[in-house]
Design a protein around this motif. Sequence first.
Motif, PDB file in Angstrom:
ATOM      1  N   GLU A   1       7.607  39.419   4.176  1.00 24.42           N
ATOM      2  CA  GLU A   1       8.435  38.965   5.279  1.00 24.42           C
ATOM      3  C   GLU A   1       9.345  40.070   5.792  1.00 24.42           C
ATOM      4  O   GLU A   1      10.007  39.910   6.818  1.00 24.42           O
ATOM      5  CB  GLU A   1       9.274  37.761   4.837  1.00 24.42           C
ATOM      6  CG  GLU A   1       8.434  36.527   4.497  1.00 24.42           C
ATOM      7  CD  GLU A   1       9.273  35.357   4.024  1.00 24.42           C
ATOM      8  OE1 GLU A   1      10.505  35.532   3.896  1.00 24.42           O
ATOM      9  OE2 GLU A   1       8.699  34.269   3.781  1.00 24.42           O
ATOM     10  N   ALA A   2       9.397  41.190   5.083  1.00 26.87           N
ATOM     11  CA  ALA A   2      10.161  42.370   5.480  1.00 26.87           C
ATOM     12  C   ALA A   2       9.471  43.592   4.860  1.00 26.87           C
ATOM     13  O   ALA A   2       8.769  43.463   3.849  1.00 26.87           O
ATOM     14  CB  ALA A   2      11.607  42.267   5.021  1.00 26.87           C
TER      15      ALA A   2
ATOM     16  N   ALA B   1       5.980  50.628  13.955  1.00 27.19           N
ATOM     17  CA  ALA B   1       5.568  50.174  15.287  1.00 27.19           C
ATOM     18  C   ALA B   1       5.445  48.655  15.331  1.00 27.19           C
ATOM     19  O   ALA B   1       5.809  48.014  16.327  1.00 27.19           O
ATOM     20  CB  ALA B   1       4.236  50.832  15.672  1.00 27.19           C
ATOM     21  N   ALA B   2       4.937  48.069  14.264  1.00 33.07           N
ATOM     22  CA  ALA B   2       4.744  46.612  14.230  1.00 33.07           C
ATOM     23  C   ALA B   2       6.021  45.862  13.857  1.00 33.07           C
ATOM     24  O   ALA B   2       6.270  44.756  14.371  1.00 33.07           O
ATOM     25  CB  ALA B   2       3.634  46.268  13.240  1.00 33.07           C
ATOM     26  N   PHE B   3       6.821  46.457  12.963  1.00 36.80           N
ATOM     27  CA  PHE B   3       8.034  45.796  12.472  1.00 36.80           C
ATOM     28  C   PHE B   3       9.195  46.799  12.508  1.00 36.80           C
ATOM     29  O   PHE B   3       9.529  47.384  11.478  1.00 36.80           O
ATOM     30  CB  PHE B   3       7.836  45.267  11.054  1.00 36.80           C
ATOM     31  CG  PHE B   3       6.582  44.467  10.860  1.00 36.80           C
ATOM     32  CD1 PHE B   3       6.535  43.128  11.235  1.00 36.80           C
ATOM     33  CD2 PHE B   3       5.438  45.043  10.320  1.00 36.80           C
ATOM     34  CE1 PHE B   3       5.379  42.380  11.060  1.00 36.80           C
ATOM     35  CE2 PHE B   3       4.282  44.310  10.140  1.00 36.80           C
ATOM     36  CZ  PHE B   3       4.247  42.970  10.515  1.00 36.80           C
TER      37      PHE B   3
ATOM     38  N   GLU C   1      15.112  43.874  11.113  1.00 41.24           N
ATOM     39  CA  GLU C   1      15.332  43.256   9.812  1.00 41.24           C
ATOM     40  C   GLU C   1      16.817  43.118   9.474  1.00 41.24           C
ATOM     41  O   GLU C   1      17.173  42.620   8.407  1.00 41.24           O
ATOM     42  CB  GLU C   1      14.614  44.046   8.720  1.00 41.24           C
ATOM     43  CG  GLU C   1      13.094  44.083   8.916  1.00 41.24           C
ATOM     44  CD  GLU C   1      12.372  44.803   7.797  1.00 41.24           C
ATOM     45  OE1 GLU C   1      13.007  45.052   6.750  1.00 41.24           O
ATOM     46  OE2 GLU C   1      11.174  45.110   7.957  1.00 41.24           O
ATOM     47  N   PHE C   2      17.682  43.586  10.391  1.00 35.32           N
ATOM     48  CA  PHE C   2      19.119  43.537  10.165  1.00 35.32           C
ATOM     49  C   PHE C   2      19.795  42.809  11.320  1.00 35.32           C
ATOM     50  O   PHE C   2      19.231  42.669  12.404  1.00 35.32           O
ATOM     51  CB  PHE C   2      19.688  44.955  10.035  1.00 35.32           C
ATOM     52  CG  PHE C   2      19.039  45.757   8.941  1.00 35.32           C
ATOM     53  CD1 PHE C   2      19.256  45.429   7.619  1.00 35.32           C
ATOM     54  CD2 PHE C   2      18.190  46.812   9.235  1.00 35.32           C
ATOM     55  CE1 PHE C   2      18.651  46.154   6.599  1.00 35.32           C
ATOM     56  CE2 PHE C   2      17.583  47.541   8.232  1.00 35.32           C
ATOM     57  CZ  PHE C   2      17.819  47.208   6.912  1.00 35.32           C
TER      58      PHE C   2
ATOM     59  N   PRO D   1      17.683  54.142   8.798  1.00 39.70           N
ATOM     60  CA  PRO D   1      16.247  53.834   8.778  1.00 39.70           C
ATOM     61  C   PRO D   1      15.694  54.013   7.369  1.00 39.70           C
ATOM     62  O   PRO D   1      15.975  55.040   6.720  1.00 39.70           O
ATOM     63  CB  PRO D   1      15.649  54.867   9.747  1.00 39.70           C
ATOM     64  CG  PRO D   1      16.782  55.268  10.627  1.00 39.70           C
ATOM     65  CD  PRO D   1      18.007  55.205   9.775  1.00 39.70           C
ATOM     66  N   PRO D   2      14.945  53.067   6.850  1.00 37.40           N
ATOM     67  CA  PRO D   2      14.454  53.187   5.472  1.00 37.40           C
ATOM     68  C   PRO D   2      13.581  54.407   5.244  1.00 37.40           C
ATOM     69  O   PRO D   2      13.613  54.998   4.162  1.00 37.40           O
ATOM     70  CB  PRO D   2      13.677  51.879   5.266  1.00 37.40           C
ATOM     71  CG  PRO D   2      13.379  51.382   6.638  1.00 37.40           C
ATOM     72  CD  PRO D   2      14.514  51.823   7.489  1.00 37.40           C
ATOM     73  N   TRP D   3      12.810  54.792   6.267  1.00 32.99           N
ATOM     74  CA  TRP D   3      11.962  55.979   6.100  1.00 32.99           C
ATOM     75  C   TRP D   3      12.798  57.253   5.981  1.00 32.99           C
ATOM     76  O   TRP D   3      12.405  58.184   5.276  1.00 32.99           O
ATOM     77  CB  TRP D   3      10.962  56.096   7.250  1.00 32.99           C
ATOM     78  CG  TRP D   3      11.520  55.865   8.621  1.00 32.99           C
ATOM     79  CD1 TRP D   3      11.515  54.692   9.320  1.00 32.99           C
ATOM     80  CD2 TRP D   3      12.187  56.824   9.449  1.00 32.99           C
ATOM     81  NE1 TRP D   3      12.134  54.854  10.552  1.00 32.99           N
ATOM     82  CE2 TRP D   3      12.550  56.154  10.660  1.00 32.99           C
ATOM     83  CE3 TRP D   3      12.502  58.166   9.303  1.00 32.99           C
ATOM     84  CZ2 TRP D   3      13.214  56.793  11.700  1.00 32.99           C
ATOM     85  CZ3 TRP D   3      13.175  58.810  10.344  1.00 32.99           C
ATOM     86  CH2 TRP D   3      13.525  58.120  11.524  1.00 32.99           C
TER      87      TRP D   3
END
Length: 288
Positions: free
Chosen positions: A25-26, A171-173, A178-179, A199-201
């Motif tokens: 879901e995330a 690109a999709a999510f 998510e925040f 950003p997580p990346w």
Amino acid sequence: LVFGISMQKSNVYAPWTIRNQYLFEAFTMLKLFLAAAGTGAIVLQMLAWLPITKRSFEWSEKAFLSCVNARGWPSVAAGAFTLGAGMALSGGCPGMVLVQIGSGVQWSGLIFLGGLAGGLTYALLQERLAPFVAWKKLPYTTVTEWMGVPRGVLALGLAACCFGTVIGLEAAFPWKTEFPPSAPYPKHPKEAFEALYWPPWLSGMFIGLMQAPAVVFLFDTLGSSSSFMTVLSMVLVTDGLRKRFSHLAGFRSGLGNWWQVTYVTFAILGGLISAQLSRSSGLQTGPN
């Protein structure tokens, strides 16, 4: 510090981020881990290529493979299954719980104690589990040896796959979806530490870069789980106890053991600093 700050800013340490990843879901956790793996693959290959760091890389590789060679695939699969189930249930892991403690996440202390209890349980059962751990070892110790492909090609291929997947997921999510929309994001480098989220990346890339000092100065790769065993080994205060629990006693001394204790201590501190600067201490609730 870098690990703790990066994990805290990515929000991957949050129990619900972890659980939502397992529910698909995330994708914060997957983006961070893939970015860290891709960056780490490039960093390690650069260290293997550079004459000044090649020897350090070889020592680190030897230390890593000595651990891998002692295990068969069934025990690795069982360990991965147990870790995944534990992460889904508790919303933490040996690395993330450190940032949870620093960030004031509810119940994080209990999760940490659970990790110590798990380590103690393994130490008590180690002699009985040893045959299973060594059962069905693979004939090859590395993918390079198995496939006959140069390490550099595999490393760059792995990095390409990891970053390609991150780009596709982003690109999709998009990570900001998510925040909360009102959450403050860094608009300028000066605002980076006051921002709630990165950003997580990006956080994953910072963590992957940390493989370089670990290999060059410690002749090891990043990890935190052994620190639990090192802390537990302090209970073996007599020669009799150390002889009875020889596996656990092996964690009592040496730079190879104690650097992780220092590392996890500063990871907690990094989480604390990041949470205080962004005023997010205690913002995340624990699992229920």
